[in-house]
Write a protein that holds these residues in place. Structure first.
Motif, mmCIF file in Angstrom:
data_model
loop_
_atom_site.group_PDB
_atom_site.id
_atom_site.type_symbol
_atom_site.label_atom_id
_atom_site.label_comp_id
_atom_site.label_asym_id
_atom_site.label_seq_id
_atom_site.Cartn_x
_atom_site.Cartn_y
_atom_site.Cartn_z
ATOM 1 N N ILE A 157 0.884 -1.169 0.000
ATOM 2 C CA ILE A 157 0.000 0.000 0.000
ATOM 3 C C ILE A 157 0.918 1.214 0.000
ATOM 4 C CG2 ILE A 157 -1.672 1.337 1.333
ATOM 5 C CD1 ILE A 157 -2.898 -1.288 2.290
ATOM 6 N N GLY A 158 0.855 1.991 -1.085
ATOM 7 C CA GLY A 158 1.760 3.125 -1.257
ATOM 8 C C GLY A 158 2.885 2.744 -2.205
ATOM 9 N N GLY A 171 4.875 5.121 -3.780
ATOM 10 C CA GLY A 171 5.654 6.342 -4.021
ATOM 11 C C GLY A 171 7.117 5.970 -4.158
ATOM 12 N N SER A 172 7.969 6.840 -3.679
ATOM 13 C CA SER A 172 9.407 6.635 -3.840
ATOM 14 C C SER A 172 9.866 5.282 -3.273
ATOM 15 C CB SER A 172 10.125 7.808 -3.154
ATOM 16 O OG SER A 172 11.487 7.568 -3.102
ATOM 17 N N GLY A 209 7.972 2.683 -1.817
ATOM 18 C CA GLY A 209 7.157 1.513 -2.191
ATOM 19 C C GLY A 209 7.554 0.992 -3.559
ATOM 20 N N ASN A 257 -2.151 2.264 -4.690
ATOM 21 C CA ASN A 257 -1.684 3.602 -4.321
ATOM 22 C C ASN A 257 -2.867 4.562 -4.418
ATOM 23 O OD1 ASN A 257 0.805 5.262 -3.748
ATOM 24 N ND2 ASN A 257 -0.033 6.411 -5.475
ATOM 25 N N ARG A 258 -2.806 5.608 -3.596
ATOM 26 C CA ARG A 258 -3.899 6.594 -3.624
ATOM 27 C C ARG A 258 -4.096 7.127 -5.039
ATOM 28 N NH1 ARG A 258 -2.875 11.118 0.613
ATOM 29 N NH2 ARG A 258 -1.150 11.508 -0.814
ATOM 30 N N LYS A 280 0.182 5.510 -10.418
ATOM 31 C CA LYS A 280 1.547 5.113 -10.034
ATOM 32 C C LYS A 280 1.663 3.594 -9.954
ATOM 33 C CE LYS A 280 2.946 9.013 -7.109
ATOM 34 N NZ LYS A 280 3.238 9.376 -5.713
ATOM 35 N N CYS A 338 3.678 1.564 2.830
ATOM 36 C CA CYS A 338 4.749 2.503 2.447
ATOM 37 C C CYS A 338 4.184 3.899 2.253
ATOM 38 C CB CYS A 338 5.432 2.019 1.167
ATOM 39 S SG CYS A 338 6.007 0.319 1.247
ATOM 40 N N LYS A 347 3.472 7.896 4.263
ATOM 41 C CA LYS A 347 4.155 8.784 5.204
ATOM 42 C C LYS A 347 3.492 8.689 6.583
ATOM 43 C CE LYS A 347 6.055 11.976 1.927
ATOM 44 N NZ LYS A 347 5.717 13.122 1.104
ATOM 45 N N ILE A 377 7.224 0.733 7.052
ATOM 46 C CA ILE A 377 8.588 1.196 6.728
ATOM 47 C C ILE A 377 8.797 2.613 7.280
ATOM 48 C CG2 ILE A 377 8.665 -0.225 4.637
ATOM 49 C CD1 ILE A 377 8.639 2.519 3.060
ATOM 50 N N PRO A 397 13.934 0.534 5.006
ATOM 51 C CA PRO A 397 14.815 0.301 3.850
ATOM 52 C C PRO A 397 15.743 1.499 3.626
ATOM 53 C CG PRO A 397 12.577 0.821 3.130
ATOM 54 C CD PRO A 397 12.591 0.969 4.614
ATOM 55 N N SER A 430 19.610 5.063 6.273
ATOM 56 C CA SER A 430 18.665 5.536 5.252
ATOM 57 C C SER A 430 18.865 7.002 4.880
ATOM 58 C CB SER A 430 17.228 5.341 5.731
ATOM 59 O OG SER A 430 17.010 3.983 5.998
HETATM 60 N N1 LIG Z 1 12.936 8.089 1.265
HETATM 61 C C1 LIG Z 1 13.699 7.225 1.906
HETATM 62 O O1 LIG Z 1 14.907 7.024 1.618
HETATM 63 C C2 LIG Z 1 13.082 6.411 3.025
HETATM 64 C C3 LIG Z 1 13.843 5.424 3.646
HETATM 65 C C4 LIG Z 1 13.260 4.642 4.641
HETATM 66 C C5 LIG Z 1 11.936 4.862 5.013
HETATM 67 N N2 LIG Z 1 11.222 5.853 4.407
HETATM 68 C C6 LIG Z 1 9.828 6.044 4.814
HETATM 69 O O2 LIG Z 1 8.987 5.557 3.803
HETATM 70 C C7 LIG Z 1 7.717 6.198 3.902
HETATM 71 C C8 LIG Z 1 7.254 6.587 2.520
HETATM 72 O O3 LIG Z 1 8.191 7.504 2.005
HETATM 73 P P1 LIG Z 1 8.259 7.840 0.454
HETATM 74 O O4 LIG Z 1 9.514 8.626 0.287
HETATM 75 O O5 LIG Z 1 8.041 6.610 -0.339
HETATM 76 O O6 LIG Z 1 6.972 8.813 0.332
HETATM 77 P P2 LIG Z 1 6.114 9.107 -1.002
HETATM 78 O O7 LIG Z 1 6.993 9.097 -2.197
HETATM 79 O O8 LIG Z 1 5.314 10.343 -0.698
HETATM 80 O O9 LIG Z 1 5.138 7.864 -1.111
HETATM 81 C C9 LIG Z 1 4.008 7.706 -0.294
HETATM 82 C C10 LIG Z 1 2.947 7.087 -1.170
HETATM 83 O O10 LIG Z 1 1.847 6.722 -0.348
HETATM 84 C C11 LIG Z 1 0.670 6.981 -1.102
HETATM 85 N N3 LIG Z 1 -0.460 7.142 -0.170
HETATM 86 C C12 LIG Z 1 -0.670 8.130 0.722
HETATM 87 N N4 LIG Z 1 -1.817 7.932 1.401
HETATM 88 C C13 LIG Z 1 -2.344 6.785 0.899
HETATM 89 C C14 LIG Z 1 -3.527 6.061 1.186
HETATM 90 N N5 LIG Z 1 -4.399 6.457 2.117
HETATM 91 N N6 LIG Z 1 -3.757 4.929 0.485
HETATM 92 C C15 LIG Z 1 -2.896 4.504 -0.466
HETATM 93 N N7 LIG Z 1 -1.757 5.157 -0.786
HETATM 94 C C16 LIG Z 1 -1.484 6.286 -0.116
HETATM 95 C C17 LIG Z 1 0.967 8.254 -1.848
HETATM 96 O O11 LIG Z 1 0.080 8.371 -2.934
HETATM 97 P P3 LIG Z 1 -0.060 9.687 -3.859
HETATM 98 O O12 LIG Z 1 0.652 9.307 -5.124
HETATM 99 O O13 LIG Z 1 -1.503 9.898 -4.044
HETATM 100 O O14 LIG Z 1 0.609 10.814 -3.125
HETATM 101 C C18 LIG Z 1 2.422 8.045 -2.259
HETATM 102 O O15 LIG Z 1 2.557 7.420 -3.512
HETATM 103 C C19 LIG Z 1 7.908 7.403 4.828
HETATM 104 O O16 LIG Z 1 7.352 7.132 6.064
HETATM 105 C C20 LIG Z 1 9.415 7.507 4.960
HETATM 106 O O17 LIG Z 1 9.810 7.975 6.214
HETATM 107 C C21 LIG Z 1 11.753 6.610 3.406
#
Ligand SMILES: NC(=O)c1ccc[n+]([C@@H]2O[C@H](COP(=O)([O-])OP(=O)(O)OC[C@H]3O[C@@H](n4cnc5c(N)ncnc54)[C@H](OP(=O)(O)O)[C@@H]3O)[C@@H](O)[C@H]2O)c1
Length: 293
Positions: free
Chosen positions: A6-7, A9-10, A12, A34-35, A39, A69, A71, A95, A117, A170
């Protein structure tokens, strides 16, 4: 085993692509949603066989192992949507560092894990940090780590060290890339070497240094000692870095932990309408006085 997301984004989508490219999971065994559904559809177009679920409920009901996955502040809505469908046999993997195991165990009947991750997993490298709730039995942990080990080195950590471990594992790639970028910029502007050449040299150096610190058996201190011969040029460079940079890392850790506390407070409020001060302090206490020259 059917793996759900679920999710997308970056992180997932990075996990899905990496699991599939490494051969750890076949696209046919992946269900993702994904929302913004486009994607997830893009992933399905790139990996034929991958199933796009039209809702979080659909993804949750079809997965044995479900990665969430989203926020931190998006988490509670997802949990509320899927909780009635989940069963005790399913494994839910968060995550997201400020969503605690106990947040999820309080609301869900399943086995709970937190896996942090790193973007380095994209090249089948780096660590994935693993934290388990009590319902994750030894065989569940092994099953999850078998999957993660195809793309990373799974490392178990205690939940109280989630933030600092995530900083190193990370956030670390971004911090290190910043250091390298600044070094390249200085090299270009001070000496006229081309940016392309400086970037190539610095990137190869970073890869080699990583290998020396992992497979090569060097500790960071031993590596410095090996390169910096007494009275040599490297020694002079290290002396400047020790003087100028030591306290930066303390400021960095203080800043990331302050942001984590803020996020944790917001997540607590979202999940329980309260904040757990004592617990939060225990999670984030570390010495603040830099032992710097
Ligand atoms: N970036 C890193 O290197 C890293 C490393 C470890 C952990 N993390 C953690 O991973 C998590 C996600 O980070 P990210 O960078 O992948 O964020 P992101 O790119 O914003 O991805 C989040 C995804 O979740 C989707 N989403 C939000 N609400 C939803 C819902 N109710 N139902 C289904 N999908 C939904 C969003 O959809 P939309 O397309 O509609 O916005 C978006 O695609 C964060 O908590 C972050 O702390 C990140």
């Amino acid at each position: 085993m059917r793996v759900g997301f679920i999710g997308t984004g970056s992180m997932g989508s990075m996990l899905i692509e990496t699991f599939i490219r490494s051969g750890a999971v076949n696209p046919e065994n992946v269900v993702a949603t994904n929302r913004t559904i486009a994607k997830a559809e893009l992933l399905a177009a790139n990996y034929p066989g991958l199933q796009v679920a039209r809702s979080n409920k659909e993804a949750a009901s079809q997965a044995d192992l479900l990665f969430i996955c989203v926020k931190p502040l998006e988490f509670k809505d997802v949990i509320e949507e899927i909780q009635a469908l989940l069963t005790p046999e399913q494994i839910i993997v968060s995550i997201t560092s400020p969503v605690l195991i106990r947040h999820l165990e309080a609301l869900l009947p399943c086995k709970i894990a937190k896996v942090i991750p790193s973007i380095t997993n994209h090249v089948l490298s780096g660590a994935t940090l693993c934290i388990y709730g009590d319902r994750m039995k030894a065989e569940d942990q092994k099953r999850l780590e078998n999957l993660l080990s195809r793309v990373s080195a799974p490392i178990r950590i205690s939940e109280e060290h989630t933030r600092i471990s995530s900083d190193l594992s990370s956030c670390g790639p971004a911090f290190l890339a910043f250091f390298i970028q600044k070094y390249i910029q200085a090299a270009v502007s001070a000496t006229g070497i081309s940016e392309e050449e400086a970037t190539r040299l610095a990137s190869e150096m970073t890869l080699g240094t990583g290998k020396l610190l992992t497979d090569g058996g060097f500790t960071p201190a031993a590596l410095q000692q090996r390169v910096a011969v007494p009275g040599g040029i490297t020694e002079e460079g290290l002396r400047i870095m020790e003087k100028e940079l030591c306290s930066v890392f303390y400021d960095l850790i203080r800043t990331t932990h302050a942001k984590y506390e803020e996020d944790l407070e917001k997540v607590e409020a979202r999940f329980f309408g309260t904040k757990a001060d004592e617990e939060r302090d225990a999670f984030t206490s570390f010495p603040y006085e830099p032992p710097c020259p």
